[in-house]
Design a protein around this motif. Structure first.
Motif, PDB file in Angstrom:
ATOM      1  N   ASN A  38     -14.084   2.295   6.257  1.00  0.00           N
ATOM      2  CA  ASN A  38     -14.220   3.028   5.000  1.00  0.00           C
ATOM      3  C   ASN A  38     -15.058   2.271   3.981  1.00  0.00           C
ATOM      4  O   ASN A  38     -14.596   1.960   2.899  1.00  0.00           O
ATOM      5  N   LYS A  53      -5.650   0.972 -10.526  1.00  0.00           N
ATOM      6  CA  LYS A  53      -5.824   2.403 -10.342  1.00  0.00           C
ATOM      7  C   LYS A  53      -6.999   2.922 -11.174  1.00  0.00           C
ATOM      8  O   LYS A  53      -7.800   3.734 -10.730  1.00  0.00           O
ATOM      9  N   LEU A  93     -18.027   9.824  -7.143  1.00  0.00           N
ATOM     10  CA  LEU A  93     -18.154  10.705  -5.979  1.00  0.00           C
ATOM     11  C   LEU A  93     -17.815  12.147  -6.334  1.00  0.00           C
ATOM     12  O   LEU A  93     -18.300  13.079  -5.705  1.00  0.00           O
ATOM     13  N   ALA A 121      -8.038  -3.653  -6.626  1.00  0.00           N
ATOM     14  CA  ALA A 121      -8.506  -2.924  -7.803  1.00  0.00           C
ATOM     15  C   ALA A 121      -7.317  -2.214  -8.451  1.00  0.00           C
ATOM     16  O   ALA A 121      -6.390  -1.798  -7.762  1.00  0.00           O
ATOM     17  N   MET A 132       0.828  -1.207   0.000  1.00  0.00           N
ATOM     18  CA  MET A 132       0.000   0.000   0.000  1.00  0.00           C
ATOM     19  C   MET A 132       0.861   1.255   0.000  1.00  0.00           C
ATOM     20  O   MET A 132       0.393   2.342  -0.315  1.00  0.00           O
ATOM     21  N   SER A 182      -9.451   7.469   1.985  1.00  0.00           N
ATOM     22  CA  SER A 182      -9.790   6.152   2.525  1.00  0.00           C
ATOM     23  C   SER A 182     -10.571   5.320   1.510  1.00  0.00           C
ATOM     24  O   SER A 182     -10.455   4.097   1.486  1.00  0.00           O
ATOM     25  N   ILE A 183     -11.367   6.005   0.660  1.00  0.00           N
ATOM     26  CA  ILE A 183     -12.124   5.273  -0.360  1.00  0.00           C
ATOM     27  C   ILE A 183     -11.157   4.663  -1.376  1.00  0.00           C
ATOM     28  O   ILE A 183     -11.275   3.501  -1.764  1.00  0.00           O
ATOM     29  N   ARG A 208     -15.821  -7.393   3.399  1.00  0.00           N
ATOM     30  CA  ARG A 208     -15.364  -6.991   2.073  1.00  0.00           C
ATOM     31  C   ARG A 208     -13.987  -7.600   1.783  1.00  0.00           C
ATOM     32  O   ARG A 208     -13.721  -8.073   0.679  1.00  0.00           O
ATOM     33  N   GLU A 232      -7.981   3.950  -0.860  1.00  0.00           N
ATOM     34  CA  GLU A 232      -7.221   2.883  -0.203  1.00  0.00           C
ATOM     35  C   GLU A 232      -8.053   1.621  -0.083  1.00  0.00           C
ATOM     36  O   GLU A 232      -7.548   0.524  -0.314  1.00  0.00           O
ATOM     37  N   GLY A 233      -9.333   1.796   0.298  1.00  0.00           N
ATOM     38  CA  GLY A 233     -10.207   0.640   0.446  1.00  0.00           C
ATOM     39  C   GLY A 233     -10.277  -0.170  -0.837  1.00  0.00           C
ATOM     40  O   GLY A 233     -10.177  -1.399  -0.815  1.00  0.00           O
ATOM     41  N   ALA A 234     -10.438   0.537  -1.962  1.00  0.00           N
ATOM     42  CA  ALA A 234     -10.558  -0.163  -3.244  1.00  0.00           C
ATOM     43  C   ALA A 234      -9.215  -0.757  -3.660  1.00  0.00           C
ATOM     44  O   ALA A 234      -9.155  -1.892  -4.138  1.00  0.00           O
ATOM     45  N   LEU A 235      -8.140   0.007  -3.458  1.00  0.00           N
ATOM     46  CA  LEU A 235      -6.810  -0.507  -3.820  1.00  0.00           C
ATOM     47  C   LEU A 235      -6.490  -1.772  -3.030  1.00  0.00           C
ATOM     48  O   LEU A 235      -5.956  -2.742  -3.570  1.00  0.00           O
ATOM     49  N   ALA A 236      -6.853  -1.761  -1.737  1.00  0.00           N
ATOM     50  CA  ALA A 236      -6.527  -2.888  -0.876  1.00  0.00           C
ATOM     51  C   ALA A 236      -7.266  -4.149  -1.291  1.00  0.00           C
ATOM     52  O   ALA A 236      -6.877  -5.254  -0.931  1.00  0.00           O
ATOM     53  N   LEU A 237      -8.359  -3.982  -2.046  1.00  0.00           N
ATOM     54  CA  LEU A 237      -9.089  -5.156  -2.526  1.00  0.00           C
ATOM     55  C   LEU A 237      -8.481  -5.686  -3.814  1.00  0.00           C
ATOM     56  O   LEU A 237      -8.950  -6.664  -4.370  1.00  0.00           O
ATOM     57  N   ILE A 276     -14.418  -7.524  -9.368  1.00  0.00           N
ATOM     58  CA  ILE A 276     -13.276  -7.062 -10.173  1.00  0.00           C
ATOM     59  C   ILE A 276     -12.286  -8.189 -10.422  1.00  0.00           C
ATOM     60  O   ILE A 276     -11.575  -8.177 -11.415  1.00  0.00           O
ATOM     61  N   HIS A 311     -15.043   4.336  -8.170  1.00  0.00           N
ATOM     62  CA  HIS A 311     -15.272   4.965  -6.866  1.00  0.00           C
ATOM     63  C   HIS A 311     -15.069   6.475  -6.856  1.00  0.00           C
ATOM     64  O   HIS A 311     -15.921   7.204  -6.406  1.00  0.00           O
ATOM     65  N   VAL A 365     -10.199   1.982  -9.548  1.00  0.00           N
ATOM     66  CA  VAL A 365     -10.440   2.844  -8.388  1.00  0.00           C
ATOM     67  C   VAL A 365     -11.044   4.163  -8.848  1.00  0.00           C
ATOM     68  O   VAL A 365     -12.047   4.631  -8.321  1.00  0.00           O
ATOM     69  N   PHE A 384     -17.521   1.646   0.975  1.00  0.00           N
ATOM     70  CA  PHE A 384     -17.826   2.461  -0.209  1.00  0.00           C
ATOM     71  C   PHE A 384     -19.234   3.012  -0.057  1.00  0.00           C
ATOM     72  O   PHE A 384     -20.095   2.352   0.512  1.00  0.00           O
TER      73      PHE A 384
END
Lengths: 252, 416
Positions: free
Chosen positions: A95, B311, B322, B309, A53, B299-300, A161, B302-307, A111, B318, B314, A97
């Motif tokens: 966090n 770039k 927004l 996704a 990350m 945080s949105i 999630r 990061e949340g998607a990246l951590a899953l 995805i 997301h 993301v 979505f």
């Protein structure tokens, strides 16, 4: 005992500043490892190296070797998206979505192309929510916004999630720091249940929490790994004076 | 204690200043609206006279049951003068000429269109409505004082007498001016309409939106989410921010130099107008879109990246949704400014006398603000009213555009 993640001589730099000094630390499979230490000691930075990350931060540079199943995650043989499929993450602040509860959980599987069928996806979502202990509370309102849940529920939604992607490791970065004691105890119970199927690495500021949920504990200070070992040992008779001072509340 | 009283007094005073400022601005807006509406609403109506017409087949030199083409080819001049002679038989030839001047000078065309629509009128006597001349129209609406000396007005005392006679016999009607909405510009206030400029504005804004909205969004996403920060990005950022403050006529010059002279695109068209206005709108939308993208909590992402996704996922799954409401707001502001813009259009020739209503963006057109400007310059009294009416339409156009976009924004926000 099998290692889920092994790290060797990890150094992390933010620009010129070194945040992590030469840390080597292994994480056992299906165990909970707690990373503790005062603020700014580099435990979150180290955690975020494990699923890359830190890549998002332009000035951040990671050296050393981090391997999952003997695959070096900073080498090209593994794509970062594949890595994150294996290593999920739960953040400090819940966090979810701003989408429906269902879509929150289904996003990862979608995805990664787990399935195209609606009923199979329903199954994946339900299983993940059940594992996160949230299913009974939300089964009648899966179309509600994830953000409409309470703080504790939101955090469990984030855990669901992460679980839905079927990871091997779940990283938790102070998952309870924004939650009240009741929500915290629910999450802690959940962590104990989840270690049956996942390797869990948790960063926490609460010593009691580390003592309650973890099997292994590593103490960080100023970017150095001071001491690591069985949680009971660290909390009862630590080898290092600094560790002793920290867990007895003399600093930090 | 005295200190507290002082503090409270300061608060009261500040509130009074605020109320004063708000009332003052409301007063200005109200004055503007009242002024424009009072002088402009009349433009949506026109004065007409009822008159009997005998559609004499012989005078028109038409066969029995003529085709539309034959009617179109026929001359109605003779028919009109004959009818005037019949209807006003007690007056001299010269007087009839003056009476005729109370009517719109293209009364023969009006008569022709009546027959085209109703071929059964042939050889019949029908009472029909005919548009009054702009001078009498203005007198009837009270925009012109009829009591000033005869020498200073275009309507003489005899004509006024006839007009009064018309009123007494109930021959004067105030009817909805359909032609104002369906026809293009004209030298005669009686037949001038906003259709060509409305269509011109619609095409221009459409082109402007279609070009600037996607380009701005892609540029913003690239700059905000993908581009590495560095000197080049900084330079681009500074330039975009500066572009938003460039006087609009400069963009017109740019359009003239590049689009017309270099690429040879057709002059005076909505296509070029839309392109020029999109140069102008782009920075506004980019600035709005970038700040909305920046406002999406990390945080949105990061949340998607951590899953796992990418770039791209993301951003498109997301972040962009927004950021959409904020981007739309910026787009509305940019487009609203573009709708009201005249200066850049002057440079590319979109201030022309356009009689035909354009059907495509490739035809010469004029925008509503330019039309307003053109009419405000005209000498005829009737155009003053037309100008105000066009301003009312432009305001309504803007309000409608605003409401539509607010509606879409709300809808989008609800989904999320």
């Amino acid at each position: 005992m099998v290692n889920a993640i092994t790290t060797e001589n990890v150094n992390v730099f933010y620009g010129d500043k070194q945040a992590i000094n030469n840390i080597s630390l292994n994480f056992l499979k299906n165990k909970v490892t707690a990373l503790i230490g005062p603020s700014g000691c580099g435990k979150s930075t180290f955690l975020r190296c494990l699923n890359r990350m830190n890549d998002v931060i332009e000035i951040c540079r990671v050296e050393g070797k981090i391997s999952i199943n003997d695959q070096d995650i900073y080498k090209d043989q593994i794509e970062v998206e594949q890595l994150r499929e294996k290593v999920g993450m739960v953040f400090q602040k819940p966090n979810p979505f701003p989408k429906s509860i269902y879509d929150n959980v289904a996003y990862g599987p979608r995805i990664h192309g787990f399935t195209d069928k609606k009923n199979e996806m329903d199954e994946i979502v339900a299983t993940a929510l059940k594992k996160a202990g949230l299913f009974e509370e939300v089964k009648d309102r899966l179309d509600d916004l994830g953000t409409s849940l309470s703080g504790g529920q939101q955090q469990r939604l984030c855990i669901a999630r992460a679980i839905a992607v079927k990871p091997e490791v779940i990283l938790m970065d102070e998952p309870c720091s924004a939650l009240d004691p009741i929500a915290t105890s629910i999450i802690e119970e959940l962590i104990t249940e989840l270690k049956e199927s996942y390797t869990i690495i948790i960063v926490t500021h609460s010593m009691q929490q580390a003592a309650r949920v973890s099997d292994k504990t590593a103490f960080f200070h100023l970017g150095n790994l001071i001491e690591e070992g069985d949680t009971t040992k660290i909390f009862t008779k630590p080898d290092n004076q600094k560790t002793n001072d920290y867990i007895t509340g003399r600093f930090g | 204690m005295t200190n507290l009283i002082k503090r409270k007094k300061a608060e009261t005073r500040f509130q009074l200043y605020g109320i004063f400022a708000v009332s003052l601005s409301l007063l200005f807006v109200l004055t503007l609206i009242v002024n424009i509406f009072s002088s402009g609403v009349g433009g949506f109506y026109k004065t007409s006279f009822l008159m009997e017409i005998y559609f004499d087949q012989k005078l028109l030199k038409l066969e029995d049951s003529p085709s539309s083409e034959q009617i179109e080819d026929a001359s109605f001049r003779k028919l009109i003068s004959h009818n005037f002679k019949e209807n006003f038989s007690q007056y001299s030839k010269d007087e009839i000429k003056q009476i005729k001047k109370l009517f719109y000078r293209k009364i023969d065309k009006e008569t022709q269109s009546y027959l085209l629509k109703n071929p059964e009128y042939l050889n019949q006597k029908v009472e029909l409505l005919f548009t009054a001349s702009t001078d009498i129209d203005q007198i009837h609406k009270g925009n012109f004082n009829r009591n000033i000396p005869e020498k200073q007005r275009s309507i003489n005392n005899f004509q006024l007498g006839i007009y009064d006679q018309f009123i007494e016999t109930g021959k004067v009607k105030k009817v909805f001016n359909k032609r104002y909405f369906t026809s293009g510009d004209s030298r005669d206030p009686e037949s001038a309409g906003v259709a060509s400029s409305v269509m011109g504005s619609v095409f221009t804004i459409l082109i402007c939106f279609l070009l600037s909205f996607p380009i701005a969004i892609f540029a913003s996403i690239y700059l905000e989410e993908f581009a590495k920060s560095g000197k080049v990005t900084d330079l681009i950022e500074i330039n975009i921010n500066n572009l938003a403050a460039v006087p609009s006529i400069i963009f017109g010059l740019l359009g003239l130099g590049i689009l017309l002279n270099f690429f040879g695109l057709p002059r005076s068209t909505s296509l070029v107008g839309g392109m020029v206005l999109s140069f102008m709108t782009l920075p506004t939308i980019i600035v709005a879109c970038r700040s909305s993208l920046r406002a999406v909590p990390p945080s949105i992402r990061e949340g998607a990246l951590a899953l796992g996704a990418t770039k791209n996922q993301v951003v498109f799954h997301h972040v962009l949704p927004l950021a959409m409401p904020g981007t739309l707001t910026g787009t509305i502001i940019g487009l609203a400014r573009a709708v009201g813009e005249t200066a850049p259009l002057l440079m590319i020739g979109m201030v022309a006398f356009i009689m035909n209503v354009p059907n495509t963006p490739l035809e010469p057109a004029v925008g509503m603000p330019a039309q307003i400007y053109l009419w405000s310059e005209s000498a005829e009294r009737g155009f003053i009213e037309k100008t105000s009416s066009a301003i009312i339409l432009l305001l309504i156009f803007l309000i409608v555009v605003n409401f539509v976009s607010v509606y879409f924004r709300k809808k989008y926000e609800k989904k999320w």
